[in-house]
Every structure is written in C-alpha cells, then in structure tokens.
Design an enzyme around this catalytic site. Structure first.
Site, PDB file in Angstrom:
ATOM      1  CD  GLU A 145       8.077  36.981 -29.822  1.00 21.21           C
ATOM      2  OE1 GLU A 145       8.723  37.990 -30.130  1.00 21.21           O
ATOM      3  OE2 GLU A 145       8.484  36.148 -28.974  1.00 21.21           O
ATOM      4  CB  CYS A 161      14.747  38.345 -31.480  1.00 22.46           C
ATOM      5  SG  CYS A 161      14.261  36.620 -31.675  1.00 22.46           S
ATOM      6  CB  ALA A 208      13.652  46.404   6.877  1.00 23.15           C
ATOM      7  CB  SER A 220      18.624  44.653  12.464  1.00 23.75           C
ATOM      8  OG  SER A 220      19.390  43.530  12.036  1.00 23.75           O
TER       9      SER A 220
END
Length: 378
Positions: free
Chosen positions: A53, A76, A155, A169
């Site tokens: 802001e 805030c 994965a 892997s």
C-alpha cells in the site's frame, strides 16, 4: 471500464511477483485507481521493506486523494517491522478501499478494516477472496497454528514407483519437472528429507536457478544421527543453513559435536515410535519462522508425515514410464489404509502438463475441526 474484480486480479498478480521473498510476511499487492485510471501500483518485496500500500501511495502521490485502493490483504494497523499502513492510507486521503480478504493475524483481523471505516473511507472486503487466501495459504496456516504449511512433493512413474528395486531414481521426471522443483524450493523456507534419501542420493538440496540467491533451510530427519560427515549436505553446511533432527538420547557419542564443527545445527527432539516426532519437529520449525516447508522425502518419511496428518498439500509428478516390480517403492510407504474408506481423499485438484510429465496437485479433505485451525476456508 475495468471492474473491482479486474483491479483486484492485478493486485494479486503483483503480490505473486514476490513468491518466496516475503516470509514470514504474506505476499501483498496494491493498485490505486482514480477516474478509471491506474495511478499507483506496488507489492511487498520482503520483510522489513515498505508494504504494498505504501509503495502504491508513493507512486500515486497527490492522485491518491479520493482514489480507490485495491489491496490483496487487509492493511495492517499496528507497528511491526514497518509503521501501520492504515495511517498512510488515511493520511493520503484515499476515498475507498477494496480488500480481497481479512488478515488472520490477531493484531489485524478486522481492525485494519475498522480503522479505515472510522476514518470515513468506504470499505469493501471479499473481492477474489478465495484466490487471495490460496496465494497466501502458507501464511494463513502459520499465523493460525504457528507451524509451517507442508507441501509433499513426489516424482513417480505411471505405475506409482518413486525408484527402481535397486533404488535408482535419477531421473524419473524430465528437465521441466526438475526445474519446477527448483522453483518450489525458492517459494519455501525449508526443504526437508530423511536420512534414507541422503544415504541413497547424497543430495545438495540447494536452489540451482540462474541468478537466484535464496538459501532455504535444509533439514534432514535422522533419528540416530547416521548422516555421513562426507555427505554433500554436511560438507556444505557452512555455506547453506543446515539442520539435522535426531531423537533425544539416540545419538552416537560425539556425533553431535562432530556435526557442529562442520556448521550443522543438531536438534534433539522427542520420539514417537522410536522416530523423530513429526509434530515436535514442525513446532520448532515454526519457532524458526519457517512458514512454508517442502517435503522431498522418500517412502518412509512421507509415510510418517502422511500418517500424522501433517501434509497440507500433495504434489505428484507423474512420468510416462512404467518401472514395475514388487520391491520398487511407492511415494508413501508404511502400513497404509486397510480399507478404502480409510484412504485420504484429495480435493481441489489441479492438473498441469510439465514437459512430458503430468503434475497433479491436491489438498487433503479435512475434518471440520482440522479445517478450522489449519487452512483458510476455500
């Protein structure tokens, strides 16, 4: 003429530019509009620097007077690392404020909105709220429970294997998927693996993207401090923040001191079933202001987090390979569900093509009590 939704979408777009940079603060973007024209924009770059802001107000200058401020999170109203944004907004003479969502921080939590209303501004909240909360999902959980938001990344092959029966892997997924994992490391404050991954792969767990300087905390769960001193993680601990989490009373004599001489921080934590207690670990990570935690564990560690209901988001990279074999591990080990009714159901699924791989993202379906304290209502 653009609508409130379109201007807020721009504020969220700005906020997302700071992914991985603002922790422990949230990502926030702001747009100031006057007479149908954008006169100021800004986003929070990192903790301790001006908020979105304030940056937008500086850019707009005198054009802020009577303008509309769009901000992705409630401003805030307290002194923290920076002064209250509400004071700057009121002083600038902004006439209207549109917020995507309220701030869950008890120091704000509606007080910022109220301060603006009492100063005579027209205030609206809830524009693109779900998207704003999702963007800052880690911050929302961290503020509510003081623990990091845990993302489990795995994965696997098309038949659900994360390695061959011999433990090979590298690499199941393609280069595009591996690059995305590097970005995930940037977006999180810590990367966590188990000792099994260290012994099998000897990873570095660093960010290897051109021009990226972030060094997320590297955490190894190692109940008995078996980590080799010659491992890459130990050898690079003076250059990258590193923690090894063991169990109280289970360390070999002198191993903690040896690790410390290499720059490794050793945590001796309570045990659960002979292993590091997951919730105790998350608690101390929260005290260290780890807001986002990326879990890159193997089958055993993933199972510990999964069974403890400590995973907030699941990311599964699925490669077009078939590994096969009874002894090839899957992404989540342990005993697993005895009946399908016990299986965890994922919701809010997203599907993304990443090179030749498929990325599926999902969130666990929580009980009403879990959802009330862990995640923003989406």
């Amino acid at each position: 003429m653009s609508t409130d939704t379109e201007y807020m979408a721009r504020a969220l777009q700005l906020a997302a530019l700071a992914k991985g940079k603002t922790s422990p603060n949230p990502m926030v973007g702001a747009v100031i509009v006057k007479d149908g024209q954008v006169v100021g924009e800004g986003y929070h770059h990192r903790a301790g620097t001006p908020h979105a802001e304030v940056l937008a107000l500086r850019q707009a200058g005198e054009r802020s007077r009577g303008a509309t401020l769009y901000v992705s999170l409630e401003p805030c109203c307290h002194f923290g690392r920076t002064p209250p944004c509400t004071e700057a907004i009121i002083k600038a003479g902004v006439g209207r404020s549109v917020m995507a969502t309220l701030d869950p921080n008890p120091l704000v939590a509606g007080k910022g909105l109220q301060a603006l209303q009492q100063a005579g501004l027209s205030v609206q909240s809830g524009v693109l709220e779900a998207k704003a909360r999702r963007l800052n999902e880690a911050f929302f959980k961290y503020i509510r429970v003081g623990q990091p938001f845990v993302t489990l990344k795995a994965a696997m092959s098309l038949d659900g294997k994360i390695a061959t029966r011999s433990g090979d892997s590298k690499w199941i997924t393609g280069p595009e998927g591996r690059a995305l994992v590097q970005q995930l490391r940037v977006e999180n404050d810590a990367v966590l693996v188990g000792i099994g991954t260290v012994l099998a792969d000897d990873p570095l767990l660093t960010v290897r993207l051109p021009g990226e300087e972030k060094k997320p905390l590297r955490v190894v769960v190692d109940s008995n401090l078996r980590i080799p001193l010659e491992s890459q993680i130990v050898q690079t601990a003076r250059d990258y923040p590193t923690v090894v989490a063991g169990v109280e009373g289970q360390s070999p004599a002198g191993k903690k001191e040896l690790l410390s001489t290499h720059g490794v921080e050793v945590w001796e934590l309570p045990a659960s079933g002979g292993q590091v207690d997951i919730h105790a670990l998350l608690g101390i990570l929260g005290h260290r202001e780890v807001v986002g935690l990326l879990l890159e564990g193997g089958s055993t560690l993933n199972a510990s987090f999964h069974q403890a209901r400590a995973v907030d988001k699941y990311l599964f990279f699925i490669a077009p390979r078939i590994i096969g074999g009874d002894r090839a591990p899957g992404p989540i080990g342990g005993e697993g569900a005895a009946v399908l009714q016990q299986a965890l159901y994922l919701k809010s699924l997203q599907y993304q093509r990443v090179g030749s791989d498929l990325l599926i993202t999902g969130y666990p379906e929580l009980t009403e009590q879990e959802a009330s304290v862990c995640l923003p209502a989406l």
